[in-house]
Design a protein around this motif. Structure first.
Motif, PDB file in Angstrom:
ATOM      1  N   ARG A 136       0.541   3.894  -2.569  1.00  0.00           N
ATOM      2  CA  ARG A 136       0.772   5.703  -2.994  1.00  0.00           C
ATOM      3  C   ARG A 136       1.657   5.978  -3.528  1.00  0.00           C
ATOM      4  O   ARG A 136       1.374   7.041  -3.835  1.00  0.00           O
ATOM      5  CB  ARG A 136       0.785   5.772  -0.940  1.00  0.00           C
ATOM      6  N   LYS A 137       2.592   6.279  -3.240  1.00  0.00           N
ATOM      7  CA  LYS A 137       4.021   6.755  -3.891  1.00  0.00           C
ATOM      8  C   LYS A 137       4.526   6.321  -5.074  1.00  0.00           C
ATOM      9  O   LYS A 137       4.490   7.123  -6.166  1.00  0.00           O
ATOM     10  CB  LYS A 137       5.620   6.106  -4.649  1.00  0.00           C
ATOM     11  N   ARG A 168      -9.202  -0.037   0.937  1.00  0.00           N
ATOM     12  CA  ARG A 168      -8.267  -0.127   0.885  1.00  0.00           C
ATOM     13  C   ARG A 168      -7.413   0.793  -0.234  1.00  0.00           C
ATOM     14  O   ARG A 168      -6.373   1.764  -0.655  1.00  0.00           O
ATOM     15  CB  ARG A 168      -7.760  -1.225   2.096  1.00  0.00           C
ATOM     16  N   GLY A 169      -7.048  -0.091  -1.277  1.00  0.00           N
ATOM     17  CA  GLY A 169      -6.143  -0.135  -2.278  1.00  0.00           C
ATOM     18  C   GLY A 169      -6.515   0.584  -3.168  1.00  0.00           C
ATOM     19  O   GLY A 169      -6.314   1.563  -3.613  1.00  0.00           O
ATOM     20  N   ILE A 213       0.979  -1.311   0.299  1.00  0.00           N
ATOM     21  CA  ILE A 213      -0.024  -0.108  -0.133  1.00  0.00           C
ATOM     22  C   ILE A 213       0.738   0.923   0.053  1.00  0.00           C
ATOM     23  O   ILE A 213       0.525   2.319  -0.552  1.00  0.00           O
ATOM     24  CB  ILE A 213      -0.785  -0.171   0.588  1.00  0.00           C
ATOM     25  N   ASP A 214       1.985   1.110   0.595  1.00  0.00           N
ATOM     26  CA  ASP A 214       2.338   2.279   0.478  1.00  0.00           C
ATOM     27  C   ASP A 214       3.847   2.641  -0.621  1.00  0.00           C
ATOM     28  O   ASP A 214       3.561   3.253  -1.182  1.00  0.00           O
ATOM     29  CB  ASP A 214       4.480   2.251   2.168  1.00  0.00           C
ATOM     30  N   THR A 274      -7.716  10.319  -6.067  1.00  0.00           N
ATOM     31  CA  THR A 274      -7.111   9.212  -7.201  1.00  0.00           C
ATOM     32  C   THR A 274      -7.276   9.634  -8.554  1.00  0.00           C
ATOM     33  O   THR A 274      -8.099  10.359  -8.875  1.00  0.00           O
ATOM     34  CB  THR A 274      -7.210   7.361  -6.395  1.00  0.00           C
ATOM     35  N   ARG A 319      -8.756   2.986  -2.427  1.00  0.00           N
ATOM     36  CA  ARG A 319      -9.048   4.588  -2.041  1.00  0.00           C
ATOM     37  C   ARG A 319      -7.382   5.062  -2.313  1.00  0.00           C
ATOM     38  O   ARG A 319      -7.449   5.821  -2.831  1.00  0.00           O
ATOM     39  CB  ARG A 319      -9.399   4.977  -0.926  1.00  0.00           C
ATOM     40  N   THR A 320      -6.797   4.306  -1.868  1.00  0.00           N
ATOM     41  CA  THR A 320      -5.264   4.576  -1.913  1.00  0.00           C
ATOM     42  C   THR A 320      -4.703   5.078  -3.039  1.00  0.00           C
ATOM     43  O   THR A 320      -3.928   5.702  -3.892  1.00  0.00           O
ATOM     44  CB  THR A 320      -4.119   3.677  -1.700  1.00  0.00           C
ATOM     45  N   GLY A 321      -5.722   4.322  -4.554  1.00  0.00           N
ATOM     46  CA  GLY A 321      -5.537   4.906  -5.840  1.00  0.00           C
ATOM     47  C   GLY A 321      -5.060   3.725  -7.302  1.00  0.00           C
ATOM     48  O   GLY A 321      -4.877   3.918  -7.895  1.00  0.00           O
ATOM     49  N   ARG A 375       1.094   6.404  -6.911  1.00  0.00           N
ATOM     50  CA  ARG A 375       0.254   6.491  -7.590  1.00  0.00           C
ATOM     51  C   ARG A 375       1.071   9.272  -7.629  1.00  0.00           C
ATOM     52  O   ARG A 375       0.286   9.739  -8.515  1.00  0.00           O
ATOM     53  CB  ARG A 375      -1.287   6.990  -6.289  1.00  0.00           C
TER      54      ARG A 375
END
Length: 224
Positions: A61-62, A85-86, A57-58, A153, A88-90, A64
């Protein structure tokens, strides 16, 4: 089109790389979070979320932050909260292991088509779209509420643009799913609800996404 496979399981990675190369994609593979972030830019990343040196997930995020890179999460994490979660993170899509290669290739094709369409739109000169305090620059893929830029996102932005294009008219759920996800299956319907909820949280009181029960959503320039 270049695809980066981020997968620490050698057996799974070999199968993916072979299938993608047979489908005429330019493919490279890495096995760690660090290598994924150091790799050369790709058009699309197939990202395993269970990596040995960090949380996927981190990494997502990067990734994205690189606006032109599409990401499909490929993971054994099947729980709904993990999918939410995935997304929403993008993540542009979320595929749960085990999966069929034919389905994965279809999802890759759909995501890349949307990416190409977005790049084509980015090359066209057009004035910002405005709905009340909301301003959307489609070419730059940025949105501002007043003077503050919204952190969205890829999918949130696409949904917002579609709603703004038709505002204040109602856009049906079917149309949103068809144009943003190119799908209508039940899992995508729940995904739409998740993205609408996230957008409402980010828009705050500046503009409002109204719900017409059983039909769809509309973007309004005044709060309820």
């Amino acid at each position: 089109m270049r695809i980066l496979v981020v997968e620490d399981d050698d057996r799974v990675a070999r199968g993916l790389v072979t299938a993608l190369r047979n489908a005429s994609y330019d493919v490279s593979r890495v096995a760690t979070a660090a290598a994924a972030l150091d790799a050369s830019p790709a058009d699309l990343v197939l990202l395993d979320l269970g990596l040995p040196d960090g949380d996927g997930i981190d990494v997502l995020r990067k990734l994205r932050e690189r606006r032109e890179t599409a990401v499909i999460a490929v993971t054994a994490r099947a729980e709904e909260r993990e999918r939410v979660r995935g997304l929403r993170t993008g993540a542009d899509d979320y595929v749960v292991k085990p999966f069929g290669i034919a389905e994965l290739l279809a999802r890759i094709d759909a995501v890349l088509r949307r990416t190409r369409a977005a790049r084509s739109a980015a090359g066209a000169e057009q004035p910002p779209m405005r709905v009340g305090e909301l301003s959307i620059d489609v070419a730059a893929r940025t949105a501002h509420l007043g003077s503050a830029e919204l952190v969205l996102t890829r999918k949130e932005f696409d949904v917002l643009v579609l709603l703004a294009t038709h505002a204040p008219a109602v856009v049906t759920r079917e149309k949103i799913l068809d144009q943003v996800w190119e799908a209508s299956w039940e899992s995508s319907s729940r995904t739409l609800d998740t993205h609408i909820a996230a957008l409402r949280g980010k828009l705050g009181e500046g503009v409002r996404i109204g719900t017409v029960r059983g039909v769809g959503y509309q973007l309004l320039d005044q709060p309820a």
